[in-house]
Design an enzyme around this catalytic site. Structure first.
Site, PDB file in Angstrom:
ATOM      1  N   GLU A   1       8.893  -4.146  10.573  1.00 41.27           N
ATOM      2  CA  GLU A   1       9.267  -2.825  10.041  1.00 41.27           C
ATOM      3  C   GLU A   1       9.708  -1.899  11.166  1.00 41.27           C
ATOM      4  O   GLU A   1       9.008  -1.747  12.177  1.00 41.27           O
ATOM      5  CB  GLU A   1       8.083  -2.211   9.277  1.00 41.27           C
ATOM      6  CG  GLU A   1       8.403  -0.823   8.731  1.00 41.27           C
ATOM      7  CD  GLU A   1       7.437  -0.310   7.674  1.00 41.27           C
ATOM      8  OE1 GLU A   1       6.493  -1.027   7.300  1.00 41.27           O
ATOM      9  OE2 GLU A   1       7.651   0.834   7.216  1.00 41.27           O
TER      10      GLU A   1
ATOM     11  N   GLU B   1      -1.830  -5.575   8.491  1.00 42.73           N
ATOM     12  CA  GLU B   1      -0.986  -4.976   9.529  1.00 42.73           C
ATOM     13  C   GLU B   1      -1.559  -5.187  10.924  1.00 42.73           C
ATOM     14  O   GLU B   1      -2.771  -5.110  11.122  1.00 42.73           O
ATOM     15  CB  GLU B   1      -0.843  -3.466   9.274  1.00 42.73           C
ATOM     16  CG  GLU B   1      -0.121  -3.124   7.989  1.00 42.73           C
ATOM     17  CD  GLU B   1       0.108  -1.622   7.817  1.00 42.73           C
ATOM     18  OE1 GLU B   1      -0.203  -0.840   8.739  1.00 42.73           O
ATOM     19  OE2 GLU B   1       0.617  -1.249   6.742  1.00 42.73           O
TER      20      GLU B   1
ATOM     21  N   LYS C   1      -1.364  -9.378   2.635  1.00 40.88           N
ATOM     22  CA  LYS C   1      -0.665  -8.923   3.840  1.00 40.88           C
ATOM     23  C   LYS C   1      -1.608  -8.005   4.598  1.00 40.88           C
ATOM     24  O   LYS C   1      -2.351  -7.242   3.984  1.00 40.88           O
ATOM     25  CB  LYS C   1       0.624  -8.185   3.473  1.00 40.88           C
ATOM     26  CG  LYS C   1       1.359  -7.591   4.676  1.00 40.88           C
ATOM     27  CD  LYS C   1       2.754  -7.137   4.333  1.00 40.88           C
ATOM     28  CE  LYS C   1       2.851  -5.743   3.798  1.00 40.88           C
ATOM     29  NZ  LYS C   1       2.295  -4.676   4.668  1.00 40.88           N
TER      30      LYS C   1
ATOM     31  N   ASP D   1       0.832  -1.206   0.000  1.00 37.00           N
ATOM     32  CA  ASP D   1       0.000   0.000   0.000  1.00 37.00           C
ATOM     33  C   ASP D   1       0.869   1.260   0.000  1.00 37.00           C
ATOM     34  O   ASP D   1       0.345   2.376  -0.059  1.00 37.00           O
ATOM     35  CB  ASP D   1      -1.018  -0.014   1.148  1.00 37.00           C
ATOM     36  CG  ASP D   1      -0.373  -0.042   2.517  1.00 37.00           C
ATOM     37  OD1 ASP D   1       0.865  -0.118   2.606  1.00 37.00           O
ATOM     38  OD2 ASP D   1      -1.129   0.013   3.513  1.00 37.00           O
ATOM     39  N   SER D   2       2.204   1.077   0.021  1.00 32.94           N
ATOM     40  CA  SER D   2       3.109   2.208  -0.239  1.00 32.94           C
ATOM     41  C   SER D   2       2.839   2.763  -1.640  1.00 32.94           C
ATOM     42  O   SER D   2       3.280   3.862  -1.965  1.00 32.94           O
ATOM     43  CB  SER D   2       4.567   1.785  -0.090  1.00 32.94           C
ATOM     44  OG  SER D   2       4.840   0.650  -0.889  1.00 32.94           O
TER      45      SER D   2
ATOM     46  N   ASP E   1      -1.206  -6.217  -0.541  1.00 33.59           N
ATOM     47  CA  ASP E   1      -1.299  -5.579   0.772  1.00 33.59           C
ATOM     48  C   ASP E   1      -2.721  -5.043   0.943  1.00 33.59           C
ATOM     49  O   ASP E   1      -3.133  -4.143   0.196  1.00 33.59           O
ATOM     50  CB  ASP E   1      -0.296  -4.406   0.750  1.00 33.59           C
ATOM     51  CG  ASP E   1       0.211  -4.020   2.103  1.00 33.59           C
ATOM     52  OD1 ASP E   1      -0.155  -4.666   3.093  1.00 33.59           O
ATOM     53  OD2 ASP E   1       1.016  -3.067   2.154  1.00 33.59           O
TER      54      ASP E   1
HETATM   55  O1  KIV Z   1       3.498  -1.105   1.539  1.00 38.63           O
HETATM   56  C1  KIV Z   1       4.643  -1.545   1.547  1.00 38.63           C
HETATM   57  O2  KIV Z   1       5.448  -1.324   0.631  1.00 38.63           O
HETATM   58  C2  KIV Z   1       5.036  -2.351   2.694  1.00 38.63           C
HETATM   59  C3  KIV Z   1       6.462  -2.734   2.832  1.00 38.63           C
HETATM   60  C4  KIV Z   1       7.298  -1.563   3.172  1.00 38.63           C
HETATM   61  C5  KIV Z   1       6.642  -3.841   3.799  1.00 38.63           C
HETATM   62  O3  KIV Z   1       4.222  -2.662   3.504  1.00 38.63           O
END
Ligand code: KIV
Length: 264
Positions: free
Chosen positions: A179, A111, A109, A40-41, A79
């Protein structure tokens, strides 16, 4: 999933890179990444937001599908974005289902390591959706955490992180992102768990490492956290290429005969 467990057991470190579209998926997969994370980055790196919070599940699915098309052989993790799973286990299941059915991802993924999050993980795993956990700095909780800072400093916070990691393993996660965690704590957690840990800002003791591909390639020049190692300066190179193109166009050097078509 067995593959990643076996890599940990054999002491082979797992390479994870983010990918948000087909060309970057192709590059990361061809470069030897073991896993592509549609993180989600994307919100910050690809869509220009200040935090990861605004990106939607529709956008994540759209980008993950492009990643899948760009690297059909890759192991792709989607994510789950903010508020696509936090409200209920049903939401988590629906979001996880879309990740696999619509985007073609192999895993999701999410969190956090609370009991509530572990319930999401159990339900997803029970539905046949593999889950990667994520503890330490969890950017979807940036406001609750008071900023992007190292987590797990001090005995109580370190204990909390260890507990969360074990809870997620027990719930069925096949791997765990750590992280912004002090290196000794990340090494302890990695040692204690059977599942592989994937570090980012968590030192050398994790079982694998993830970086945002745009960061390692130098495409995000203002972002310079201590943990980041840049392997290229592509923003500089890209800008120089654009400047050369602009100069050629303005001065009549491009297009020239070599780049034009004859009448027949
Ligand atoms: O969103 C992302 O890129 C991440 C990684 C930094 C682990 O969650």
């Amino acid at each position: 999933m067995r593959r990643f467990l076996e890599m940990k057991r054999a002491g082979r470190r797992i390479v994870v890179l983010t990918a948000f579209d087909a060309p970057f998926a192709r590059i990361a997969h061809a470069g030897g990444a073991d896993m592509l994370l549609v993180g989600d980055s994307l919100a910050q790196v690809g869509l220009g937001y200040d935090t990861t919070l605004p990106v939607t599940l529709d956008e994540m699915v759209h980008h993950a599908a492009a990643v899948r098309r760009g690297a059909p052989e890759a192991f792709v993790v989607l994510d789950l974005p903010f508020m696509s799973y936090q409200a209920s286990v049903e939401d988590a299941l629906r979001a996880g289902g879309r990740a696999l059915k619509e985007a073609g991802a192999q895993a999701v993924k999410l969190e956090g390591g609370s009991e509530r999050r572990a319930a999401d993980v159990r339900a997803l795993v029970e539905a046949g959706i593999p889950v990667m956990g994520h503890v330490g700095l969890t950017p979807q909780s940036v406001h609750a955490l008071g900023g992007y800072r190292v987590q797990g400093r001090g005995d109580a916070d370190a204990r909390r992180l260890r507990d969360e990691a074990e809870r997620l393993q027990d719930a069925g996660c096949f791997s765990l992102v750590l992280e912004l965690v002090p290196a000794p704590l990340a090494a302890d957690i990695s040692e204690a768990l059977d599942i592989p840990t994937i570090g980012i800002g968590a030192g050398p003791g994790c079982d694998g490492q993830v970086l945002v591909t745009h960061d390692l390639l130098g495409l995000n020049p203002g972002f310079e956290p201590r943990f980041l190692k840049r392997y290229a300066s592509l923003a500089d190179e890209a800008r120089a290429a654009v400047e050369a193109f602009a100069a050629d166009v303005r001065e009549g050097r491009y297009p020239d005969a070599e780049h034009s078509f004859d009448a027949e």
